[in-house]
Design a protein around this motif. Structure first.
Motif, mmCIF file in Angstrom:
data_model
loop_
_atom_site.group_PDB
_atom_site.id
_atom_site.type_symbol
_atom_site.label_atom_id
_atom_site.label_comp_id
_atom_site.label_asym_id
_atom_site.label_seq_id
_atom_site.Cartn_x
_atom_site.Cartn_y
_atom_site.Cartn_z
ATOM 1 N N ARG A 148 0.941 -1.084 0.105
ATOM 2 C CA ARG A 148 -0.172 -0.161 -0.033
ATOM 3 C C ARG A 148 0.702 1.469 0.302
ATOM 4 O O ARG A 148 2.154 1.034 0.139
ATOM 5 C CB ARG A 148 -0.986 -0.061 0.795
ATOM 6 C CG ARG A 148 -0.460 0.001 2.464
ATOM 7 C CD ARG A 148 -1.504 -0.041 3.815
ATOM 8 N NE ARG A 148 -0.864 0.112 4.715
ATOM 9 C CZ ARG A 148 -0.608 -1.180 5.834
ATOM 10 N NH1 ARG A 148 -0.964 -2.076 5.221
ATOM 11 N NH2 ARG A 148 0.018 -0.939 6.917
ATOM 12 N N THR A 149 -0.017 2.305 -0.281
ATOM 13 C CA THR A 149 0.997 3.421 -0.740
ATOM 14 C C THR A 149 0.200 5.066 0.417
ATOM 15 O O THR A 149 -1.406 4.357 0.632
ATOM 16 C CB THR A 149 1.157 4.580 -2.087
ATOM 17 O OG1 THR A 149 -0.254 4.331 -2.215
ATOM 18 C CG2 THR A 149 1.965 2.929 -2.658
ATOM 19 N N GLY A 150 1.230 5.552 0.588
ATOM 20 C CA GLY A 150 0.394 6.735 1.616
ATOM 21 C C GLY A 150 1.010 7.549 0.784
ATOM 22 O O GLY A 150 1.601 7.600 -0.501
ATOM 23 N N ARG A 151 0.310 9.215 1.603
ATOM 24 C CA ARG A 151 0.972 10.178 0.630
ATOM 25 C C ARG A 151 2.195 10.301 0.703
ATOM 26 O O ARG A 151 3.089 10.944 -0.081
ATOM 27 C CB ARG A 151 0.342 11.782 1.618
ATOM 28 C CG ARG A 151 -1.483 11.649 1.447
ATOM 29 C CD ARG A 151 -1.378 13.324 2.643
ATOM 30 N NE ARG A 151 -0.736 14.732 1.150
ATOM 31 C CZ ARG A 151 -1.175 15.681 2.454
ATOM 32 N NH1 ARG A 151 -1.611 15.566 3.579
ATOM 33 N NH2 ARG A 151 -0.646 16.365 2.143
ATOM 34 N N ALA A 152 3.501 9.751 2.090
ATOM 35 C CA ALA A 152 4.692 10.044 1.152
ATOM 36 C C ALA A 152 4.919 8.887 1.327
ATOM 37 O O ALA A 152 6.502 9.020 2.617
ATOM 38 C CB ALA A 152 5.135 11.484 1.847
ATOM 39 N N THR A 153 4.217 7.975 1.547
ATOM 40 C CA THR A 153 5.250 6.311 1.848
ATOM 41 C C THR A 153 5.187 5.166 0.728
ATOM 42 O O THR A 153 4.226 5.508 0.083
ATOM 43 C CB THR A 153 4.225 6.196 3.362
ATOM 44 O OG1 THR A 153 3.298 5.718 3.554
ATOM 45 C CG2 THR A 153 4.192 7.298 4.161
ATOM 46 N N ALA A 154 5.307 4.370 1.724
ATOM 47 C CA ALA A 154 5.434 2.836 0.485
ATOM 48 C C ALA A 154 5.319 1.861 1.943
ATOM 49 O O ALA A 154 5.911 1.725 2.539
ATOM 50 C CB ALA A 154 6.227 2.454 -0.377
ATOM 51 N N THR A 155 4.683 0.881 1.746
ATOM 52 C CA THR A 155 4.337 -0.299 2.478
ATOM 53 C C THR A 155 4.654 -1.870 2.105
ATOM 54 O O THR A 155 4.087 -1.840 1.083
ATOM 55 C CB THR A 155 3.155 -0.440 3.407
ATOM 56 O OG1 THR A 155 2.687 0.824 4.270
ATOM 57 C CG2 THR A 155 3.553 -1.906 4.448
ATOM 58 N N VAL A 156 5.349 -2.717 2.502
ATOM 59 C CA VAL A 156 6.100 -3.437 1.623
ATOM 60 C C VAL A 156 5.620 -4.507 3.224
ATOM 61 O O VAL A 156 5.769 -4.415 4.206
ATOM 62 C CB VAL A 156 7.724 -3.727 1.082
ATOM 63 C CG1 VAL A 156 7.419 -3.587 0.204
ATOM 64 C CG2 VAL A 156 7.961 -3.859 2.386
ATOM 65 N N ALA A 157 4.740 -5.818 2.706
ATOM 66 C CA ALA A 157 4.638 -7.034 3.160
ATOM 67 C C ALA A 157 5.922 -8.463 3.302
ATOM 68 O O ALA A 157 6.015 -8.297 2.109
ATOM 69 C CB ALA A 157 3.444 -7.225 3.312
ATOM 70 N N LEU A 158 6.975 -8.939 4.097
ATOM 71 C CA LEU A 158 7.778 -9.253 3.911
ATOM 72 C C LEU A 158 6.962 -11.273 4.670
ATOM 73 O O LEU A 158 6.450 -10.816 5.310
ATOM 74 C CB LEU A 158 8.943 -8.890 4.710
ATOM 75 C CG LEU A 158 9.605 -7.858 4.535
ATOM 76 C CD1 LEU A 158 10.982 -7.146 5.028
ATOM 77 C CD2 LEU A 158 9.677 -7.129 3.251
ATOM 78 N N ILE A 159 8.198 -11.845 3.721
ATOM 79 C CA ILE A 159 6.703 -13.382 3.997
ATOM 80 C C ILE A 159 7.867 -14.252 4.757
ATOM 81 O O ILE A 159 9.833 -13.229 4.504
ATOM 82 C CB ILE A 159 6.275 -14.378 3.160
ATOM 83 C CG1 ILE A 159 8.520 -14.236 2.029
ATOM 84 C CG2 ILE A 159 5.860 -13.896 1.876
ATOM 85 C CD1 ILE A 159 7.680 -15.561 0.778
#
Length: 196
Positions: A148-159
């Motif tokens: 997902r993204t935010g206004r000035a962010t990115a989130t990654v999910a790690l397995i």
């Protein structure tokens, strides 16, 4: 050219300041045969092997690289992600990366809950248009999908596999990581701007 699929984790054995930068010596993974001049991605930084022994490899980082990447933080004992350059007869299991780090970015949050492991990083405004939800991103040389993204962010999910085989298990809030945006997104956006 690389794929973002980490082949080995390795520790820094020494760093030496030089007139034109820093020489970093890293433990060489077992079975690796390296030659001078060969490219290798170290935490996502395309680096040139300047020396190799039976147990170590050496690379050199110039001031430009030190100013834009986490290489300036490498010290004895640092655990780094390693990937040798892509051969044309290989499968591309991640996505095509260059090892040209776009920015050193801050980890804003690390969320762990059971099997869930999310890392959120700050995205500089100049790079925001290159980062898309469900698109590819490279952090510390690891090919990842943007959850997902935010206004000035990115989130990654790690397995769990990624956590075990990269240095992300050690990454915590406040740390910095190397960001490379998706190669295709870079040129699509660039051409769109040029053609306007």
């Amino acid at each position: 050219m690389f794929t973002g699929i980490i082949e080995a984790k390795s520790k820094v054995t020494s760093t030496t300041s030089e007139e034109n930068g820093v020489c970093v010596v890293v433990e060489k993974p077992k079975g690796w045969k390296l030659i001078k001049g060969q490219s290798i991605a170290i935490d996502g930084i395309c680096s040139t092997v300047i020396g190799s022994t039976a147990t170590t490899l050496a690379v050199q980082f110039m001031p430009e690289t030190l100013s834009k990447t986490t290489a300036r933080n490498f010290q004895k004992g640092s655990v780094l992600n390693l990937e040798r350059s892509l051969r044309l007869n290989q499968f591309v299991d991640g996505h095509l990366t260059q090892g040209h780090v776009d920015a050193r970015v801050t980890v804003l949050n690390v969320e762990r809950s059971g099997m869930k492991h999310l890392i959120t990083v700050a995205i500089p405004s100049a790079l925001k248009s290159y980062v898309a939800e469900h698109g590819s991103i490279t952090l510390n040389g690891v090919s990842l999908t943007v959850a997902r993204t935010g206004r000035a962010t990115a989130t990654v999910a790690l397995i769990p596999y990624t956590l075990e085989h990269t240095n992300f298990a050690q990454v915590k809030k406040g740390d910095t990581v190397n960001l490379e945006v998706d190669l295709i997104a870079r040129y699509v956006i660039h051409n769109r701007r040029v053609l306007k």
